[in-house]
Design an enzyme around this catalytic site. Structure first.
Site, mmCIF file in Angstrom:
data_model
loop_
_atom_site.group_PDB
_atom_site.id
_atom_site.type_symbol
_atom_site.label_atom_id
_atom_site.label_comp_id
_atom_site.label_asym_id
_atom_site.label_seq_id
_atom_site.Cartn_x
_atom_site.Cartn_y
_atom_site.Cartn_z
ATOM 1 C CG ASP A 88 3.449 -0.696 -6.837
ATOM 2 O OD1 ASP A 88 2.988 0.460 -6.846
ATOM 3 O OD2 ASP A 88 3.251 -1.506 -5.904
ATOM 4 C CG HIS A 89 5.720 2.000 -4.381
ATOM 5 N ND1 HIS A 89 5.422 3.219 -3.822
ATOM 6 C CD2 HIS A 89 4.637 1.217 -4.131
ATOM 7 C CE1 HIS A 89 4.227 3.173 -3.243
ATOM 8 N NE2 HIS A 89 3.719 1.976 -3.433
ATOM 9 N N GLY A 187 -0.034 -2.517 3.446
ATOM 10 C CA GLY A 187 0.034 -3.669 4.330
ATOM 11 C C GLY A 187 -1.318 -4.074 4.911
ATOM 12 C CG ASP A 274 0.929 -6.663 -2.933
ATOM 13 O OD1 ASP A 274 0.636 -7.862 -3.109
ATOM 14 O OD2 ASP A 274 2.106 -6.302 -2.761
HETATM 15 P P1 13P Z 1 -2.090 -2.765 -0.044
HETATM 16 O O1 13P Z 1 -1.002 -3.132 0.905
HETATM 17 O O2 13P Z 1 -3.215 -2.072 0.632
HETATM 18 O O3 13P Z 1 -2.563 -3.913 -0.866
HETATM 19 O O4 13P Z 1 -1.479 -1.674 -1.077
HETATM 20 C C1 13P Z 1 -0.808 -2.073 -2.241
HETATM 21 C C2 13P Z 1 -0.148 -0.944 -2.930
HETATM 22 O O5 13P Z 1 -0.403 0.221 -2.710
HETATM 23 C C3 13P Z 1 0.860 -1.289 -3.930
HETATM 24 O O6 13P Z 1 1.519 -0.169 -4.417
HETATM 25 O O1 G3H Z 2 3.399 -0.935 -2.052
HETATM 26 C C1 G3H Z 2 3.964 -1.989 -1.873
HETATM 27 C C2 G3H Z 2 3.473 -3.234 -2.491
HETATM 28 O O2 G3H Z 2 2.586 -3.911 -1.644
HETATM 29 C C3 G3H Z 2 4.634 -4.071 -2.930
HETATM 30 O O3 G3H Z 2 5.162 -4.834 -1.900
HETATM 31 O O4 G3H Z 2 7.622 -4.499 -2.209
HETATM 32 O O5 G3H Z 2 6.715 -6.455 -0.896
HETATM 33 O O6 G3H Z 2 6.462 -6.367 -3.383
HETATM 34 P P1 G3H Z 2 6.581 -5.596 -2.106
HETATM 35 ZN ZN ZN Z 3 1.770 1.439 -3.036
#
Ligand code: 13P
Ligand code: G3H
Ligand code: ZN
Length: 327
Positions: A88-89, A187, A274
């Site tokens: 992710d990201h 968030g 998340d």
């Molecule tokens: P939320 O903060 O809405 O759960 O988004 C999670 C997300 O986009 C992780 O990449």
């Molecule tokens: O997009 C972000 C996700 O919620 C991941 O959050 O970097 O705190 O693991 P994190």
């Molecule tokens: Zn995200």
């Protein structure tokens, strides 16, 4: 069954008018809660790992826990749980390469904060390496507000995806899916009180997502899987429990479920969650300690937290994503 990519999952989801849940994982209880819900509801699954999660738990632990969940599904239910493990990201080629080399079946390269040309160049570099290794890639155009890998993106710095850029981005990069910005954000505080109205109970009602932008992007990219980040609903029941048991999360607000369901019925094939996992776990643990101040065995409070996650995920698979019974 070995880990799978999201390719076949997305093809089926697009045609079937549902979306796959992409849940962020950080520890054993979260992985167990999610995979047990998916197993019981016969749902295909994406488990995603952020840079922060990888730093917290270590790549090898997360991979082995996910492998264990698949073995457990096979042994306890005779079910081949289809799981895609996704970065992710991802913020650099090196991070994406390390995850590909370490067995992930999907990576996101997030070049959304770069210029259009720099985003294309970086994404193309990741796609070439990933495709050579049988791994799929998610790119992003447009910027979400909220906290991303500990960096706060203000609402002023966020921007919707420009539909006139998507065809060129997809064709020049070769990405397999595209994350877009249509008003979701990361968030548990997705909108300020000023951006919302209040209902008769005094709860915040957020502004609607920009379905006009989603529709225009889907028209320009027929059959192409679209991804929504920042798609937690921030269930008000969890927020209430947290606030009544020593927490302080005033005016936490998420994306209404019916809007996510509408997105899932269209071109959106992956919905990222998340914050709702974090809220489920936090609400449960806070309530547990308020009711049992003398307890100190982690199994006593992590077990109900795992069940709370499982129940919340099962609700989403059935009522929001519509992917139950599709595996
Ligand atoms: P939320 O903060 O809405 O759960 O988004 C999670 C997300 O986009 C992780 O990449
Ligand atoms: O997009 C972000 C996700 O919620 C991941 O959050 O970097 O705190 O693991 P994190
Ligand atoms: Zn995200």
């Amino acid at each position: 069954m070995a880990l799978v990519t999201s390719k076949a999952m997305f093809e089926k989801a697009y045609k079937g008018g549902y979306a796959i849940g992409a849940f962020n994982v950080n520890n054993m209880e979260i992985i167990q809660g999610i995979t047990e819900a998916a197993m019981e509801n016969r749902a295909p699954l994406i488990l995603q790992v952020s840079k922060g999660a990888r730093a917290y738990a270590k790549h090898v632990y997360l991979m082995k826990l996910i492998e264990a969940a698949i073995i457990d599904a096979e042994q306890s239910a005779g079910f081949d749980l289809p799981v895609c493990v996704h970065l992710d990201h991802g913020d650099s080629f090196e991070l994406c390469k390390s995850c590909i080399d370490g067995g992930f079946t999907s990576v996101m390269i997030d070049g959304s904060s770069k210029s259009f040309e720099d985003n294309i160049a970086l994404t193309r570099q990741v796609v070439e390496y990933a495709h050579d290794h049988g791994v799929v890639v998610e790119g992003e155009l447009g910027t979400l507000a909220g906290v991303e890998d500990e960096v706060n993106v203000s609402a002023e710095d966020s921007s919707y995806t420009r539909p006139d850029e998507v065809e060129e981005f997809v064709s020049r990069t070769g990405v397999d899916s595209l994350a877009i910005a249509i008003g979701t954000s990361h968030g548990a505080y997705k909108f300020t009180a000023d951006q919302c109205t209040r209902n008769e109970k005094g709860l915040l009602v957020p502004p609607p997502l920009r379905f006009d932008i989603l529709d225009e992007i889907s028209r320009r990219l027929p059959g192409f899987p679209i991804v929504l980040h920042g798609s937690s609903s921030v269930p008000q029941e969890f927020v209430r429990i947290i606030n009544e048991n020593g927490g302080k999360m005033p005016d936490a607000v998420g994306i209404p479920e019916e809007q996510l369901r509408k997105a899932a019925e269209g071109a959106v094939c992956k919905i990222n969650i998340d914050s709702d996992l974090r809220l489920a776990m936090t609400a449960c643990v806070r309530q547990y300690f308020a009711e049992h101040p003398d307890h100190f065995d982690p199994r006593q409070y992590l077990k109900p937290a795992r069940i709370a996650i499982k129940d919340m995920v099962a609700h989403k698979l059935i009522n929001v994503l519509g992917c139950n019974g599709q595996a």
